[in-house]
Design a protein around this motif. Structure first.
Motif, PDB file in Angstrom:
ATOM      1  N   LEU A 257      90.967  49.697 -45.992  1.00 29.66           N
ATOM      2  CA  LEU A 257      89.638  50.227 -46.304  1.00 29.66           C
ATOM      3  C   LEU A 257      88.834  50.414 -45.027  1.00 29.66           C
ATOM      4  O   LEU A 257      88.160  51.454 -44.838  1.00 29.66           O
ATOM      5  N   ALA A 258      88.908  49.419 -44.143  1.00 28.89           N
ATOM      6  CA  ALA A 258      88.171  49.529 -42.883  1.00 28.89           C
ATOM      7  C   ALA A 258      88.727  50.653 -42.016  1.00 28.89           C
ATOM      8  O   ALA A 258      87.973  51.414 -41.400  1.00 28.89           O
TER       9      ALA A 258
ATOM     10  N   ARG B  51      81.608  57.914 -36.324  1.00 32.03           N
ATOM     11  CA  ARG B  51      82.238  56.611 -36.324  1.00 32.03           C
ATOM     12  C   ARG B  51      81.241  55.480 -36.504  1.00 32.03           C
ATOM     13  O   ARG B  51      81.574  54.432 -37.042  1.00 32.03           O
ATOM     14  N   SER B  52      80.055  55.662 -36.040  1.00 30.70           N
ATOM     15  CA  SER B  52      79.117  54.544 -36.068  1.00 30.70           C
ATOM     16  C   SER B  52      78.242  54.526 -37.309  1.00 30.70           C
ATOM     17  O   SER B  52      77.305  53.771 -37.393  1.00 30.70           O
ATOM     18  N   GLN B  53      78.587  55.380 -38.256  1.00 30.94           N
ATOM     19  CA  GLN B  53      77.755  55.421 -39.459  1.00 30.94           C
ATOM     20  C   GLN B  53      77.897  54.097 -40.209  1.00 30.94           C
ATOM     21  O   GLN B  53      78.987  53.566 -40.385  1.00 30.94           O
ATOM     22  N   THR B  54      76.792  53.567 -40.647  1.00 31.17           N
ATOM     23  CA  THR B  54      76.807  52.292 -41.339  1.00 31.17           C
ATOM     24  C   THR B  54      77.489  52.430 -42.690  1.00 31.17           C
ATOM     25  O   THR B  54      77.347  53.437 -43.369  1.00 31.17           O
TER      26      THR B  54
ATOM     27  N   THR C   1      80.660  50.191 -50.437  1.00 26.15           N
ATOM     28  CA  THR C   1      81.820  49.807 -49.640  1.00 26.15           C
ATOM     29  C   THR C   1      81.687  48.388 -49.110  1.00 26.15           C
ATOM     30  O   THR C   1      82.640  47.604 -49.108  1.00 26.15           O
ATOM     31  N   ARG C   2      80.504  48.057 -48.670  1.00 32.48           N
ATOM     32  CA  ARG C   2      80.274  46.695 -48.174  1.00 32.48           C
ATOM     33  C   ARG C   2      80.479  45.680 -49.289  1.00 32.48           C
ATOM     34  O   ARG C   2      81.081  44.620 -49.079  1.00 32.48           O
TER      35      ARG C   2
ATOM     36  N   LEU D 247      82.518  44.843 -40.027  1.00 27.78           N
ATOM     37  CA  LEU D 247      81.147  45.006 -40.493  1.00 27.78           C
ATOM     38  C   LEU D 247      80.158  44.950 -39.336  1.00 27.78           C
ATOM     39  O   LEU D 247      79.155  45.671 -39.333  1.00 27.78           O
ATOM     40  N   VAL D 248      80.459  44.101 -38.360  1.00 32.04           N
ATOM     41  CA  VAL D 248      79.581  44.041 -37.187  1.00 32.04           C
ATOM     42  C   VAL D 248      79.615  45.365 -36.437  1.00 32.04           C
ATOM     43  O   VAL D 248      78.574  45.892 -36.008  1.00 32.04           O
ATOM     44  N   SER D 249      80.837  45.933 -36.291  1.00 35.63           N
ATOM     45  CA  SER D 249      80.927  47.215 -35.577  1.00 35.63           C
ATOM     46  C   SER D 249      80.195  48.314 -36.330  1.00 35.63           C
ATOM     47  O   SER D 249      79.617  49.221 -35.724  1.00 35.63           O
TER      48      SER D 249
END
Length: 877
Positions: free
Chosen positions: A375-376, A484-487, A492-493, A777-779
């Motif tokens: 998923l990640a 790539r940096s979209q939260t 999903t979280r 999640l941090v990234s």
């Protein structure tokens, strides 16, 4: 379309792909030019006319993709394309591919090993013809389980049963085969006529089977030998049938040789080893209702059912009790018929089922872990997937591509897992659980490989389907909008959080199971068994009944043997005992004079003078046996304190104990009281024990030697010292007494080690999953964290925020896992000793271990979060 044209089109698509693509491009180019010409005729400039033509066409690549889907055989071509693309994609992410492969391999390998053991022991049919109809009759009498049938019961069941035929019995003596002056001790069995046909050993490789009536004719016993003994000791002599051989100091005639590979699988209570080398006929079974210990075997008659056979045995048992009230004083006799395979595996089944359940948790954790990783990874490929969507790939095509990559990972992980499972069988062999039946038949066969392939396929689908659907569902045909940096989206979280919680919860159950088994094993190690096996060697010393017909001759032989061994260097003391620990010999006992009182059941050990001292059995009152007791054959006994408290709480010395032996009763004077000694099992605290001097029960003994030398060093010397005493038998089984204690715990040790292995794997996978998820999640929150820090959030606050997120997930998962453990570990109750399934120490300890792992795995992502540069984070957007 006719079939021939479809086949031709299929091969044309596969083999003429480049030509088809070229034709398609030319056709599209022609269509564009035609549309552009029409637009020019309507008054548009050439460039504008061509642009409008492209717009009207709807996109070249989209049209091409639609045409390709219509080609016959395009699915195969597309699948091959997906495989190539998927392989290249994974090759570009070696770290991800390696972690997923190892995770799947760990879960699948553990399952393959466990499945191989469970299938071989519990499910694979016994290697006999009509094996499912072979039955074993368990006899429980007078509160003694698995006591074996009395000889009278054997004959009555054999003669009267209508639903069980081939009723037979077997006993496992040793055989000492003397070939050219060299004596070898081998496993043997005395059998009735039906045993070899019952197990499909007929016809033999050479000669004939046993016939009791004629195999004792003229005082000459005929025997059958194993194929292995025939090759090993007789050089595969084709004329072996009819040859005389010295066995147990008697001349016997070989009448048959079994086929290779013949093994006998019987329940442990029968006392028969799998490999039998010498088969004796058994002509002289008595007809006594008290001469007990005969295992009962048979085969269900044609058309008969187990229920019918059981009903018949119940009626026969009731009649036995009615006809022989003296033999069944408490009126209890139960004959329970079961399929042989079920009886054989009854003791091992609970532990194997528990291990199979535990390894299932490991696989579930592996699946959750991989699903989370995929998923990640899919989230990080949003930009790539959005471009493909813009270029005309449908959502189904994208889902299929992601699923193909999952299948590739499953195939690689399954292959490595299959290899790991194969190597795991060597680990099972090394652990050597003593009481696990059919160990020689544990291997990996076709069904196990099919199971591994099916497991790999199912696993890859399970771990790939959800991430694929989730990823394609959120894709928008806007390549520039995907960065790539979209939260991560909240859904999903939440999904990733849920998967981590599931991992933590699933890891708790095997961890609690392993913890309970560790506590059980420790309790067994420190259980007060009543003797000390340290620095003691044992050696079984058989003799010939013809040479030593009575107790006095046997006592003289053992006395001389002990004196000779005592004079050896490094030998500090010598005595003898039978049986050795944890091979219990039971007898009923009571108080002399209480004629109407029922007798109690205890374990008995016949010993030589000095045994109590060298085994460090504490003598609480009275004295040990002496040489004078044996010389004068005094009727004396030493009891443990449980019998003393039961019968003579006011003091047992000088009192008279009644011991039942068959139909006879012996009255023995109590001369000593010891501490409690456990003989039937380390965990058996209830069965009392007593010792009798050798002349009371004069059987083959084992020397017990106090020495600091190893069995390998002093064993050959002991054999050379005793065997010249004209016994005609080989001294054998020289090994430390501590091995008997270790063997008694081997099943618990096996279950504990395997469960701990599963628990460690589950913990490792959970740690990896938690670390990966938090790091991801941090990234994904780089921008958010950068903004927070730009607005004044301190590093410690960011650190606490990330750690809190990991802690919340761990606490929720651990709580759910503990509730699950409470429900599951109750099934382990029968494997535990002095520890409850809901043991607080184990539950709290397991939760603490998971918490420590969670803190350690969350620490690095949290630390990395504090190192984010706000300026760089904001500029990256």
């Amino acid at each position: 379309m006719p079939l021939t044209r479809r086949i031709a089109s299929f091969f044309n698509t596969l083999l003429g792909r480049s030509r088809l693509e070229r034709d398609l491009a030319e056709e599209l180019q022609g269509a564009i030019e035609e549309l552009a010409a029409r637009n020019q005729r309507s008054g548009l400039a050439p460039d504008e006319a061509r642009r409008q033509a492209l717009i009207e066409l709807g996109g070249v690549e989209q049209v091409k993709e639609g045409v390709r889907r219509a080609w016959v055989g395009s699915a195969v071509e597309t699948t091959l394309q997906d495989l190539r693309y998927g392989w290249r994609s994974l090759w570009r992410s070696p770290g991800f591919a390696l972690v997923v492969t190892l995770t799947l391999a760990l879960g699948i390998g553990a399952n393959v090993t466990t499945f191989s053991v469970v299938r071989s022991v519990l499910w694979r049919p016994l290697p006999y013809p009509d094996a499912d109809r072979i039955v074993f009759v368990r006899v429980d009498v007078g509160g003694v389980p698995d006591a074996g049938a009395a000889s009278a019961e054997f004959w009555d069941i054999r003669g009267q049963s209508r639903f069980i035929d081939h009723v037979s019995t077997i006993a496992g003596p040793d055989a000492h085969v003397n070939v050219d002056g060299e004596v070898e001790r081998v496993a043997a069995a005395s059998v009735t006529n039906d045993v070899l046909p019952l197990f499909g050993a007929v016809p033999l490789a050479l000669g004939r089977e046993l016939h009791t009536a004629e195999d004792f004719r003229n005082g000459l016993m005929r025997i059958v030998i194993s194929h292995d003994l025939w090759r090993r000791r007789f050089g595969a002599d084709p004329d072996i049938v009819g040859r005389s051989v010295n066995v147990n100091n008697k001349t016997m005639q070989i009448v048959g040789v079994l086929r290779p590979g013949m093994q006998l699988f019987l329940p442990r209570s029968a006392g028969i080893t799998e490999q039998i080398d010498v088969w004796f006929p058994w002509p002289d079974i008595g007809d006594s209702p008290t001469d007990r210990g005969y295992p009962l075997l048979g085969r269900l008659a044609p058309g008969a059912t187990l229920d019918q056979a059981q009903a018949e045995l119940d009626a026969l048992a009731a009649r036995f009790v009615r006809d022989h009230p003296d033999a069944y004083r408490n009126k209890t006799l139960r004959l329970a018929v079961r399929p042989l395979r079920e009886a054989l595996t009854a003791e091992a089944r609970p532990a194997l089922v528990a291990l199979a359940g535990a390894v299932g948790f490991v696989l579930l954790i592996a699946c959750v872990n991989v699903a989370n990783l995929m998923l990640a990874r899919n989230r990080s490929r949003d930009h790539e997937l959005a471009i493909r969507l813009d270029l005309g790939a449908g959502r189904a095509r994208l889902a299929r591509q992601l699923l193909t990559e999952s299948v590739l990972l499953g195939a690689v992980g399954g292959s490595v897992g299959l290899l790991a499972g194969y190597l795991g069988l060597y680990l099972v062999e090394w652990l050597r659980p003593v009481h696990l039946p059919r160990q020689s038949h544990i291997w990996m066969d076709g069904p196990v490989v099919v199971y591994a392939v099916a497991l790999s396929a199912a696993t890859s689908l399970v771990v790939g389907l959800l991430p694929a659907l989730k990823t394609t569902a959120r894709q928008r045909p806007d390549a520039l909008g995907a960065t790539r940096s979209q939260t991560s989206a909240p859904a999903t979280r939440r999904l990733q959080h849920g998967l981590v919680i599931a991992e933590v919860a699933l890891s708790i159950v095997p961890l609690v199971g392993g913890g309970l088994m560790i506590r059980t094993f420790v309790n067994l190690v420190y259980a007060p068994i009543g003797f000390d096996a340290s620095n003691l060697l044992t050696a079984k010393v058989p003799f010939s009944l013809r040479q030593f017909p009575d107790a006095s001759h046997r006592w003289a032989f053992y006395r001389e043997a002990m004196e000779r061994v005592r004079e050896l260097p490094d030998v500090e003391a010598v005595s003898a005992a039978y049986p050795l620990p944890f091979a219990p010999l039971t007898r009923r006992y009571g108080r002399d004079g209480d004629e109407g009182a029922p007798l109690s059941l205890g374990t008995m050990q016949t010993i030589m003078p000095g045994y109590l001292r060298i085994a460090q059995i504490t003598l609480l009152a009275g004295r040990d046996f002496t040489v004078h007791d044996l010389d004068a054959q005094r009727p004396v006994v030493v009891i443990d304190r449980r019998i003393a408290r039961q019968l003579w709480p006011e003091g047992a010395l000088g009192k008279r104990l009644v011991m039942q032996q068959g139909r006879d009763r012996e009255v023995l004077e109590v001369i000593g009281v010891t501490n409690a000694v456990r003989m039937s099992g380390i965990d058996d605290e209830s069965t009392p024990h007593f010792f009798v001097p050798y002349h009371v029960y004069a059987v083959e003994m084992s020397l017990v030697i106090e020495t600091r030398q190893s069995a390998e060093a002093i064993g050959p010397v002991i054999k050379r010292t005793i065997e010249p005493l004209r016994t005609g038998r080989a001294v054998f089984d020289i090994r430390p007494m501590s091995e008997y204690v270790a063997d008694a715990m081997s099943d618990t040790r096996f279950t504990m080690l395997v469960l701990m292995g599963f628990a460690s794997a589950a913990l490792l996978l959970t740690g990896v999953g938690l670390y990966g998820t938090l790091a991801y999640l941090v990234s994904q929150r780089t921008r958010e964290l950068g903004v927070r820090m730009a607005l004044g959030a301190s590093a410690s606050r960011i650190l606490a925020m990330v750690l809190r997120e990991g802690a919340v997930l761990t606490v929720i998962g651990a709580s759910i896992g503990l509730l699950g453990a409470l429900a599951v570990t109750a099934t382990l109750r029968f494997l535990l000793y002095h520890v409850e399934p809901f043991d607080r120490v184990t539950l709290v300890g397991s939760a603490t271990v998971v918490a420590i792992v969670a803190v350690l795995t969350a620490a690095r992502p949290a630390w990395r979060a504090t190192r984010i540069d706000p300026n760089l984070a904001l500029r990256s957007e």
